[in-house]
Design an enzyme around this catalytic site. Sequence first.
Site: not given
Ligand code: HEA
Ligand code: HEA
Ligand SMILES: [Cu+2]
Lengths: 534, 251, 289
Positions: A85, A114, A150, A178-179, A262, A264, A266, A277, A311-312, A337, A340, A459
């Site tokens: 997933h 293009d 993942w 590809s990317s 990380h 990634e 962004y 925007s 920070h992870h 951020t 923005k 988790r």
């Molecule tokens: C962009 C990234 C993205 C998106 C969009 C989502 C979307 C969703 N995610 Fe996920 N998620 C991750 C990125 C994302 N996730 C990542 C990175 C992890 C961590 C993995 C890890 O721990 O290693 C995670 C882990 C994660 C967990 C934790 C699992 C665990 O720790 O064991 C859960 C649990 O609830 C969850 C739930 C969901 C749900 C309910 C949605 C919903 O938004 C999904 C919406 C549902 C649909 C869009 C279904 C539509 C389909 C149909 C209705 C059927 C039709 C089907 C066909 C025609 C084939 N996600």
């Molecule tokens: C699109 C993806 C995305 C984005 C944009 C971010 C944005 C941020 N993330 Fe997140 N992050 C993930 C995707 C993302 N993250 C994923 C997938 C994981 C889990 C990976 C895994 O373990 O599987 C993760 C996990 C993760 C962790 C690790 C947690 C853990 O495993 O223990 C941390 C810790 O610092 C973190 C921090 C942040 C911070 C500080 C930002 C900042 O960029 C956010 C900044 C934005 C704001 C703060 C809000 C707007 C700001 C204001 C309104 C200004 C004023 C605000 C203040 C002064 C408070 N993220």
């Molecule tokens: Cu990070």
Amino acid sequence: MATVDIDLPHVKDHDHDPHHHGPAKGIGRWLFTTNHKDIGSMYLIFSLCMFLIGGLMALIIRAELFQPGLQLVEPEFFNQMTTMHGLIMVFGAVMPAFVGLANWMIPMMIGAPDMALPRMNNWSFWILPFAFLILLSSLFMEGGAPNFGWTFYAPLSTTYGPPSTTYFIFGVHIMGISSIMGAINIIATILNLRAPGMTLMKMPLFVWTWLITAFLLIAVMPVLAGVVTMMLMDIHFGTSFFNAAGGGDPVLFQHIFWFFGHPEVYIMILPAFGIISEIIPTFARKRLFGYPSMVYAVASIALLSFIVWAHHMFTVGMPLVGEVFFMFATMLIAVPTGVKVFNWVATMFRGSMTFETPMLFALAFVVLFTIGGFSGLMLAIAPVDFQYHDTYFVVAHFHYVLVPGAVFGIMAGVYYWLPKWTGHVLNESLGKFHFWMSFVGVNITFFPMHFVGLAGMPRRIPDYALQFADFNSIASVGAFIFGLSQLIFVYNIIHNARVGEKATAQVWDGAHGLEWTVPSPAPYHTFSTPPKVD
Amino acid sequence: MSTSSYYVPEQSRWPIIASVSMGLLAYGAAMTFNAMSADRASFGPYILGAGFLVLFYVIFGWFRDVITESQSGLYSDQMDRSFRQGMLWFIFSEVMFFAAFFGALFYVRTFSVPWLGGEGEKGVTNMLWEGFQATWPLMVTPDPVQFEGPRELVDPWHLPLLNTVLLISSSVTITIAHHALKVGHRKKLEFWLAATIALAVAFLYFQVVEYIEAYTEPRIDVAVREFTVRPSTCSPDSTGFMSPSEPSFCL
Amino acid sequence: MTKAMMALGLSLASSSALADWQVNLNQGVTEISRDIFDLHMLIFWICVVIGVGVFGVMFYSIFMHRKSKGAQAAHFHENTTVEVVWTVIPFVILIGMAIPATGTLMDMYDTSEADVDIQITGYQWKWRYQYLDEEIDFFSNLSTPREEIYNEAGKNPNYLLEVDNPLVIPAGKKVRFLITANDVIHSWWVPHFAVKKDAIPGFINESWVRVDEPGVYRGQCTELCGKDHGFMPVVVEVKPQAEYDAWVAAQRAKKAALAEAASQSYSVDELIAMGEGVLSTGHAPPVMR
Ligand code: HEA
Ligand code: HEA
Ligand SMILES: [Cu+2]
Ligand code: CUA
């Protein structure tokens, strides 16, 4: 051979005029195409399929977690679902969707004929289905699919990984290629193919965010390739990068992975910032409040993203200075951020707003992404992260930034630009219905995860203690609401895109930019003559 | 910024064939490695071989098309810039790939090995590895049974030096060839290009020899060997990931 | 439809008999855990205030500046003062957060001068506890029966959070943990102590705790470690010093008895006789773990 604007003497007669040059017929059109619009469409369709598959896996996860106890799947399979997933959503759904949007829109937005390297463009796309075929095929292999999350931490993924790990490694390799090629193409297009007068600081923000995203991609995808290569050597060639017995360190894996990981995240949000925007000024009928500061903010976020990776890893036992450094650096990202977010709000302030579907998604993006950003900031406080780390609080955080963040951003973009692609206006009521179902569903799904996370639910577990039961049931119900609502989206695109009302060139009355100066649907070759920009 | 003519190539079959080849390569390689480690036979090598064949076919076909287009004057300066920038960013991506390996070297050398040997902030770790002492190069590993250390160091003044010389001289020859190309000296160009290719082939040959030796003979832990033993010249040389035509990148 | 809704409502209502609706972090029972809780609440409220401000302006515009109400778009854009202000203020707030956070972090890292040293080793899928000064050494396994997990029996209140041999530590003493792993990475977490440290194979991580309140505290492994990652809980019993000493003495006595049994040398016949005894009485002779 289609050349633009100038007829070359040696070009065969029948295709020297690009204005009447349409797409080829049949499947060959898609296999051999060099057209940015065709390739963009393929990327988008591929991404939608992956979103449905990855979503289906999420629904399996949520169904198992509906109640305590093991009822639907065994823990081994549950872990495979979590892993696949995450991988599919990140690399199969979100990233290709943004590349698809880039393909469609960037040439139109900068007045280019293009993409800069059209054949490579086709190649970048067609690698993807092979990569994901390999990845998905691992589900049917002996020992099962990858089951180590993942983030595939060593040594669970090396010494203890299933045989399919090797397939996973090579799948990641070609996906990375590809990317990288896609990103190179985008940079070359933006730097070389802008219409006369389109200076860098006049480029639409979507183009800017993609320029910076492409840079991030080229910088970090190779690092991912590096780390999987090291895994490959540890598994098959007796090296010990990640094994203390030979002088290595499992934590080294995490440092390299997150140096990629990380930036990634962004990569998955910056293009969405760009889309938002574009949309907000259109429907607020007011110029973006601070264009230059938006550009600098994106650049700062991208640069900072290289120095925050650990920070992870606050709980891996890094030396204290490391903890403090990475905490400070991470917190800093809130500043650009914030710039923005404030800019978007200031753009709406004293505007003249209407609320068509793209705008609704954009507004939800601003609110829900900010909530996800706040929880990110909480996670950044190192001592407190000891309590949050690897709990559902983290899961809540990243789904808030990814689902109503990245995914809503993509949907907003699709609703915004689809009339330009197909020439048909989308059905507004269906769009609004889709929006509200998604908005409600997404919050029911992911908000309770904050609660169970704080209450102590780890988790990646297939079963949990009783005190987490209620919020988990609620989240599962939400997931099905949200998931099924996406079928409205699919229907809406397929159906209305063909039979909807004819769209005008401008489509939205507040829209500005080159893409709105060409007819809808945009001609197969858009700018045969570079437009003049002043 | 833009000239008025930009060449957009017509449909092409090369990319899709190239993708098929990558799919074959990836699948075949995975199959081969798994079978190799499990000591059993498999189709892997055939699939891998097929992937390489298709890849070579694509390389020849695709390059031929590009050269033909270029010679028939379809390209403009702007196109030229696109190609060059594409190459430049590709090289940047290679640099980042190797940066991961050099980062790993840095980490192992400054952090993990000293920690395992009882030095620094995580020195308590040495409890688990009694008797292990951190040295660099790491001749005795923490667990010599599982990971036998190198018996000897690869002497940097032999094969590695030779390869470094080959590599650097190939940069010189390709530069001469380049100049010849610019001034239109066809003969001279051909000669120096051939020389470059010869050097590349020699480089690759010795690289393979060295790897086989290192891997089979003194059982040197590749991770460590990679890092300790070679004075690195231009970053990408040391692992053989570069293709024969690439020595000129090092310029 | 209504039926389905009712069924859903019922199942929610019935399960809530078991579940508490805890929505926030625990304050915990250590100084550090309370510091962390305070930091958590502080950053939370800061976010709430900023959120209310930002969303407030946004919703104000959404309601007041809409076209359907006849709003005309203004033309202003770019204002250096505003932009500097909204860059500097968040920056200052962040510095205000970072300072106390760094202090807490330094406390957490101070593992010096511990009274008791315990080595914790993660295995797939159990924990091993070795008291370095006491020669006490045992494994701790999940004790929830399979039937409960597979829904063939009712679930007890400590479902999945119970073990055969809990870790026992003295109240009021600084206990140092040396955390490592035998196979893959695990992570040892007790929320009430705010101690979470990854157990890395081949390396040792240090952490410490001082608990004043005796009691039983429960946690879980928090790093994905394979199939049974969800099934390797942590249970810690904090005992007053006297009870702790008694427990240590009992462990020692048990160990001595074991050692004695093991050091006896038996002839083959004697062993066979003992084996028969086992079969007939159903009691196994003491075995070394
Ligand atoms: C962009 C990234 C993205 C998106 C969009 C989502 C979307 C969703 N995610 Fe996920 N998620 C991750 C990125 C994302 N996730 C990542 C990175 C992890 C961590 C993995 C890890 O721990 O290693 C995670 C882990 C994660 C967990 C934790 C699992 C665990 O720790 O064991 C859960 C649990 O609830 C969850 C739930 C969901 C749900 C309910 C949605 C919903 O938004 C999904 C919406 C549902 C649909 C869009 C279904 C539509 C389909 C149909 C209705 C059927 C039709 C089907 C066909 C025609 C084939 N996600
Ligand atoms: C699109 C993806 C995305 C984005 C944009 C971010 C944005 C941020 N993330 Fe997140 N992050 C993930 C995707 C993302 N993250 C994923 C997938 C994981 C889990 C990976 C895994 O373990 O599987 C993760 C996990 C993760 C962790 C690790 C947690 C853990 O495993 O223990 C941390 C810790 O610092 C973190 C921090 C942040 C911070 C500080 C930002 C900042 O960029 C956010 C900044 C934005 C704001 C703060 C809000 C707007 C700001 C204001 C309104 C200004 C004023 C605000 C203040 C002064 C408070 N993220
Ligand atoms: Cu990070
Ligand atoms: Cu042990 Cu998770």
